[in-house]
Each structure stands twice: as structure tokens, then as C-alpha cells.
Scaffold this motif. Structure first.
Motif, short mmCIF file in Angstrom:
data_model
loop_
_atom_site.label_atom_id
_atom_site.label_comp_id
_atom_site.label_asym_id
_atom_site.label_seq_id
_atom_site.Cartn_x
_atom_site.Cartn_y
_atom_site.Cartn_z
N THR A 54 -5.28 4.79 0.30
CA THR A 54 -4.04 4.27 -0.27
C THR A 54 -4.31 3.62 -1.62
O THR A 54 -5.44 3.36 -2.00
CB THR A 54 -3.40 3.23 0.67
OG1 THR A 54 -4.37 2.22 0.99
CG2 THR A 54 -2.92 3.87 1.95
N GLN A 55 -3.24 3.36 -2.35
CA GLN A 55 -3.34 2.63 -3.60
C GLN A 55 -2.35 1.46 -3.56
O GLN A 55 -1.30 1.53 -2.91
CB GLN A 55 -3.05 3.54 -4.79
CG GLN A 55 -1.78 4.34 -4.70
CD GLN A 55 -1.75 5.48 -5.70
OE1 GLN A 55 -2.56 5.53 -6.62
NE2 GLN A 55 -0.81 6.40 -5.54
N GLU A 60 -9.07 3.06 1.31
CA GLU A 60 -9.48 4.11 0.38
C GLU A 60 -8.41 5.18 0.23
O GLU A 60 -8.24 5.77 -0.85
CB GLU A 60 -10.79 4.76 0.85
CG GLU A 60 -11.96 3.82 1.01
CD GLU A 60 -12.66 3.52 -0.31
OE1 GLU A 60 -12.06 3.74 -1.38
OE2 GLU A 60 -13.82 3.06 -0.26
N TYR A 92 0.84 -1.19 0.00
CA TYR A 92 0.00 0.00 0.00
C TYR A 92 0.87 1.24 0.00
O TYR A 92 1.85 1.33 0.74
CB TYR A 92 -0.90 0.02 1.23
CG TYR A 92 -1.99 -1.01 1.24
CD1 TYR A 92 -3.09 -0.88 0.39
CD2 TYR A 92 -1.95 -2.11 2.10
CE1 TYR A 92 -4.10 -1.83 0.39
CE2 TYR A 92 -2.96 -3.05 2.11
CZ TYR A 92 -4.04 -2.90 1.26
OH TYR A 92 -5.05 -3.84 1.26
N GLU A 93 0.49 2.23 -0.79
CA GLU A 93 1.19 3.51 -0.83
C GLU A 93 0.18 4.64 -0.69
O GLU A 93 -0.98 4.51 -1.15
CB GLU A 93 1.95 3.67 -2.15
CG GLU A 93 3.05 2.66 -2.35
CD GLU A 93 3.79 2.87 -3.66
OE1 GLU A 93 4.99 2.55 -3.71
OE2 GLU A 93 3.16 3.35 -4.63
N ASP A 98 -5.49 14.35 -5.09
CA ASP A 98 -5.56 12.92 -5.39
C ASP A 98 -6.81 12.25 -4.81
O ASP A 98 -7.27 11.23 -5.33
CB ASP A 98 -4.31 12.23 -4.86
CG ASP A 98 -3.05 12.82 -5.46
OD1 ASP A 98 -2.83 12.63 -6.67
OD2 ASP A 98 -2.31 13.51 -4.73
N VAL A 99 -7.32 12.79 -3.73
CA VAL A 99 -8.53 12.27 -3.10
C VAL A 99 -9.41 13.45 -2.69
O VAL A 99 -8.90 14.43 -2.15
CB VAL A 99 -8.21 11.41 -1.84
CG1 VAL A 99 -9.51 10.90 -1.21
CG2 VAL A 99 -7.29 10.26 -2.17
N ASN A 158 -0.63 10.44 3.67
CA ASN A 158 -1.12 11.52 2.82
C ASN A 158 -1.00 12.86 3.53
O ASN A 158 -0.99 12.94 4.76
CB ASN A 158 -2.59 11.28 2.46
CG ASN A 158 -2.80 9.99 1.71
OD1 ASN A 158 -2.57 9.92 0.51
ND2 ASN A 158 -3.25 8.96 2.41
N ARG A 163 -1.91 7.97 -1.46
CA ARG A 163 -2.35 8.52 -2.73
C ARG A 163 -1.75 9.89 -3.00
O ARG A 163 -1.57 10.27 -4.16
CB ARG A 163 -3.88 8.59 -2.78
CG ARG A 163 -4.52 7.20 -2.87
CD ARG A 163 -6.03 7.30 -3.01
NE ARG A 163 -6.61 5.95 -3.16
CZ ARG A 163 -6.78 5.33 -4.31
NH1 ARG A 163 -6.43 5.92 -5.45
NH2 ARG A 163 -7.32 4.13 -4.37
N THR A 192 -8.94 11.32 -9.88
CA THR A 192 -9.14 11.69 -8.48
C THR A 192 -10.05 10.67 -7.82
O THR A 192 -11.14 10.37 -8.31
CB THR A 192 -9.79 13.09 -8.38
OG1 THR A 192 -8.97 14.04 -9.05
CG2 THR A 192 -9.95 13.50 -6.93
N LYS A 193 -9.60 10.14 -6.70
CA LYS A 193 -10.43 9.25 -5.91
C LYS A 193 -11.48 10.08 -5.17
O LYS A 193 -11.15 11.07 -4.52
CB LYS A 193 -9.55 8.49 -4.88
CG LYS A 193 -10.30 7.58 -3.94
CD LYS A 193 -10.71 6.31 -4.61
CE LYS A 193 -11.27 5.31 -3.61
NZ LYS A 193 -11.66 4.04 -4.25
#
Length: 474
Positions: free
Chosen positions: A462-463, A460, A136-137, A216-217, A167, A139, A239-240
């Protein structure tokens, strides 16, 4: 109270420009302060500051990020009384309820501080000469746009989850509770590096400007109209978007329950925080076998509520957040009465200052009425009498929302059928509120998308990256 400032790159400063939003005490109508509105250049600067800090914060060890959030949670707990009082002054909820919201926010921060370091990926079974991982990274930059009805609890959830996963955050609290958001950001920022948390102030225009930035979110809790506008603005961009847009939550009262107890549950669900809760009871379907005693008990409970300013210790029902909200609630009641509903108690705008509205019970309601179809968000209990449980369930499944629903029944088969069929993210059996901590659900239909709470919110934020580590030949 008048020196509300924006935060960009760990610098507190007055907002550029002269635009202000007047915030009044909903209990008496007196002006509390004029909250500033962030200029477009400040919106850009806040996002740029968050972007500049993102790489360093992402590389910070998870345990260090968690420790910072733990310290921030302790600091929020130390200022809980101040935050609760500001919440009550700005939006009117009884002080004890406001303090409960702050305590919930502290608990959420601590929960995410514990979960952050153990939120990790997994290894995969690949070839013997290779290692395969899912990691996991973060976003990147999270825009957190939060509501006024529970400003500390919701803000702590979104901000805490974003921070522990690496984040950075640009935070815009509601224009109805700007001082609460400002004080919360001030407390949190003291325990975070420069640029990791940034604060913007303003109404819908500021939110639109923020959503239009390269974030990004976007994590939003609030009205359906705003949520839909955010979804449109983010469409076609990488964009999430996480949305909780509110609901029109049904309550089913089965034939086999005690009507007095059921009325207690209905009153709690309809009148707590003057009905200004995302998962408040918005429409009630009661079986005709117990409808008469249920309605009598519900009216008695509405009449027994002590109405007054949120700061008064005896108050159980505070004012609505402002007169604009009161006008909206009263319009729903008047439309229902014009359509044939019967007013059993309440339903009249009281004289005097403030934005008070009485606990109101309506009977004879149908699903074409706005009070049964839309989100009223006020202390109104609209009731429809049904002949069977099947009818109640069918009607409860209707509508465009799908946030939550409640069923009061002693019949296990009815309970099981209801939780399976109701198109809602959360279904509560025999309690209008409650549940284990950490629960998370997907809102359905117009109520939004994505996890907004619980451990799943870390997913949510993270990606996932798949990594294959092969070895070269000898």
C-alpha cells in the motif's frame, strides 16, 4: 497434467504459440509434461486486465475482499493433497514436506484475510477546526514472481497480501513448478472477480517482459541473479520492488553446547528439502573444543538419511529439482575439495536416473571457497573449525549476503552480541528453523530489500496518503 493454461480476465485458454518448457520428474527423469510459455501479447493482456480491474477491486469493501480470500483459503485447503503431490512431482521434495508447504500457504492466506480489514491509517492531532488523516491505499497492479522450492507457501503470501489490500495481481510461478502454480491460480481465481488474478507461464524471458510492463509493484522471491535483473529493469521507474534473493546463511556452534544436539540442528538446517531452502544453513563455524564429536555426529546423521523419491513415505532426502541444480551443487563441492577441504561423507554424483545428490559434509573449509561464499542450495554442510567465538562471529559477519543466521550457544552474552552484530534480517538463537508466526524482517546486502512476509507486507503493498479536512469560514 498436459492442459496447463494461462488465465487472463477470468478466461482460461491455451497459451498462444508453440513454445514449451519440458518438466521432468527429478526422481526418475521421466517427462511429466511440456509447459507452455506465454507470448508477449499475453503478458501485455494480463497486465491490462489487472489494470482494468484495479479500480473496482480497490473500491470493494475490505471485509468483502477478506471474505473472498477466506473462501479461497478454504478451497486451497480442500485441494491440499493435489497441490502437495504436484509440488513433489515437479521439484522432488518429500510429500510430507510438500504438504507442510501447502498448509503454510493456507495459514498465510487466512492470516492476511484477518489482517486486511484492520489494516488502516491513523488520525493526526491538527487544529481543532480540522481533521487530519493518514490513510493506506492500494498501489495498483502487483507482479508476483515466485520460486520453485516452496511454491504454494510463497505464492499464497505474496498474492494474499496483495489481494486483501485492494491490489490486483499478475502471477508468474517458476518454470520449474508450472503445474503447481497453475492449479493454485485455478483454485484461487474461482473466488475472485474478473481480472483480479491473472496467470502467466514461462521462464526468465516471461518474467522480464512482465517486469517491463507498467506494473506498480514487483514482488520477487528467487535467485540473486534474477533479483538483481529485476532491480535494474525497475530502476528509474515508479515501481515498488520487493526482493528476497536468497542467502549464504552461517551457523555458529559455540564451545559450550552439546555436540550431538548441535549436529542435529546443523543436519536439519543443511539437509532439509535437500538444502533447497532460502534460509538453509550454508556454512558452519564450529568451536575447536567440540569440533571432533560434532563432526562425527553430523556425518552419522547425514549417513542415516533415507534417500528416495519424494512420493515414497519413507523418504527423508529427495532429489534436487533438476540436473542443472545438481551440477551447480557438485561444482561447489569439487571446487572446495580442490582447494583443500576434506570430504567426510557424500560428495559423489550417484548413478542412475533423476537428480539425486547425497547429504555431504566437508571439513577444513575456508571463506574463499564458493561453498562458503555463495549460495550452494543443496544438501551440503561445509564446516570450518575456529579457535574462538570471536573468530566465528567475525567470519559469519562476512560475505555479501544478509538473509538469516543461526547461533547455538548457552552463553547469553554471546547470544546477545551475535544478534546485535550479525548483518542479517533474521537471527535465530538455538534453533535453525522456527519462530512465531507473522515475523517479518528486511533482508540485508545482496539478499534483497523490503518486507516479504508478516503484517508489514501489507504496508509494502500500500501507499500512504495524508488528508487534511478543513472547514470553510461561516
Amino acid at each position: 497434467m498436459t492442459d496447463i493454461e494461462r488465465l487472463v480476465r477470468q478466461e482460461w485458454a491455451a497459451v498462444d504459440g508453440d513454445r514449451r518448457i519440458t518438466v521432468v520428474d527429478p526422481a526418475d527423469g521421466r517427462e511429466l509434461f511440456a509447459a507452455p510459455v506465454s507470448a508477449p501479447t499475453e503478458v501485455e493482456a494480463a497486465v491490462h486486465a489487472a489494470r482494468s480491474a484495479a479500480a473496482t477491486w480497490a473500491r470493494t469493501p475490505a471485509a468483502e475482499r477478506a471474505a473472498a480470500v477466506h473462501r479461497a483459503a478454504d478451497a486451497v485447503a480442500a485441494r491440499a493433497d493435489d497441490l502437495a503431490r504436484l509440488t513433489t512431482l515437479e521439484m522432488g521434495k518429500p510429500l510430507g514436506d510438500a504438504r507442510g508447504g501447502v498448509d503454510a500457504g493456507v495459514g498465510t492466506l487466512r492470516q492476511y484475510a484477518e489482517l486486511g480489514p484492520v489494516h488502516r491509517g491513523r488520525s493526526l492531532n491538527g487544529g481543532i477546526a480540522a481533521t487530519d488523516l493518514m490513510v493506506y491505499e492500494p498501489r495498483g497492479v502487483v507482479a508476483a514472481i515466485t520460486p520453485w522450492n516452496d511454491p504454494v507457501a510463497v505464492s499464497c503470501g505474496l498474492i494474499g497480501a496483495a489481494l486483501v489490500t485492494g491490489n490486483t495481481v499478475v502471477y508468474k510461478p517458476s518454470e520449474r513448478t508450472p503445474a503447481t502454480g497453475w492449479l493454485l491460480a485455478r483454485i484461487l481465481s474461482e473466488h475472485l472477480p474478473e481480472g483480479v488474478l491473472n496467470l502467466l507461464l514461462g521462464a526468465g524471458e516471461t518474467g522480464s517482459l512482465l517486469v517491463g510492463q507498467p506494473v506498480d509493484v514487483v514482488a520477487h522471491v528467487g535467485s540473486t541473479a534474477t533479483g538483481r535483473a529485476i532491480a535494474r529493469a525497475a530502476a528509474g521507474r515508479p515501481t515498488k520492488v520487493l526482493l528476497e534473493n536468497g542467502g549464504n546463511d552461517p551457523l555458529i556452534v559455540d564451545a559450550d553446547v552439546d555436540p550431538e544436539w548441535a549436529a542435529t540442528q546443523a543436519a536439519l538446517g543443511s539437509f532439509a528439502n535437500a538444502g533447497q531452502i532460502c534460509v538453509a544453513v550454508e556454512r558452519i563455524y564450529v568451536h575447536e573444543a567440540i569440533a571432533e564429536p560434532f563432526l562425527e555426529a553430523l556425518v552419522a546423521k547425514a549417513q542415516a538419511l533415507r534417500t528416495g523419491p519424494g512420493l515414497a513415505p519413507e523418504t527423508q532426502l529427495g532429489p534436487l529439482v533438476d540436473r542443472r541444480m545438481r551440477d551447480h551443487v557438485h561444482a561447489h563441492v569439487e571446487q572446495a575439495l580442490a582447494g583443500g577441504a576434506k570430504l567426510l561423507v557424500g560428495g559423489e554424483v550417484p548413478p542412475g536416473p533423476g537428480s539425486f545428490y547425497p547429504a555431504t559434509v566437508l571439513s577444513g573449509c575456508n571463506d574463499d571457497m564458493a561453498v562458503m561464499r555463495e549460495e550452494t542450495f543443496g544438501p551440503v554442510a561445509p564446516v570450518a573449525v575456529v579457535d574462538t567465538f570471536d573468530e566465528a562471529l567475525e567470519r559469519a559477519c562476512g560475505g555479501e549476503y544478509g538473509l538469516a543466521a543461526t547461533v547455538l550457544t548457552r552463553d547469553l552474552a554471546h547470544a546477545t552480541r551475535a544478534w546485535r552484530e550479525l548483518p542479517a534480517g533474521t537471527v535465530k538463537i538455538n534453533n535453525v528453523f522456527g519462530g512465531a508466526p507473522g515475523g517479518a524482517a528486511h533482508p540485508r546486502r545482496a539478499s534483497g530489500q523490503g518486507y516479504g512476509y508478516g503484517p508489514e507486507l501489507l504496508d509494502e503493498m500500500t501507499q500512504t496518503k495524508v488528508v487534511h479536512l478543513g472547514t470553510p469560514p461561516r
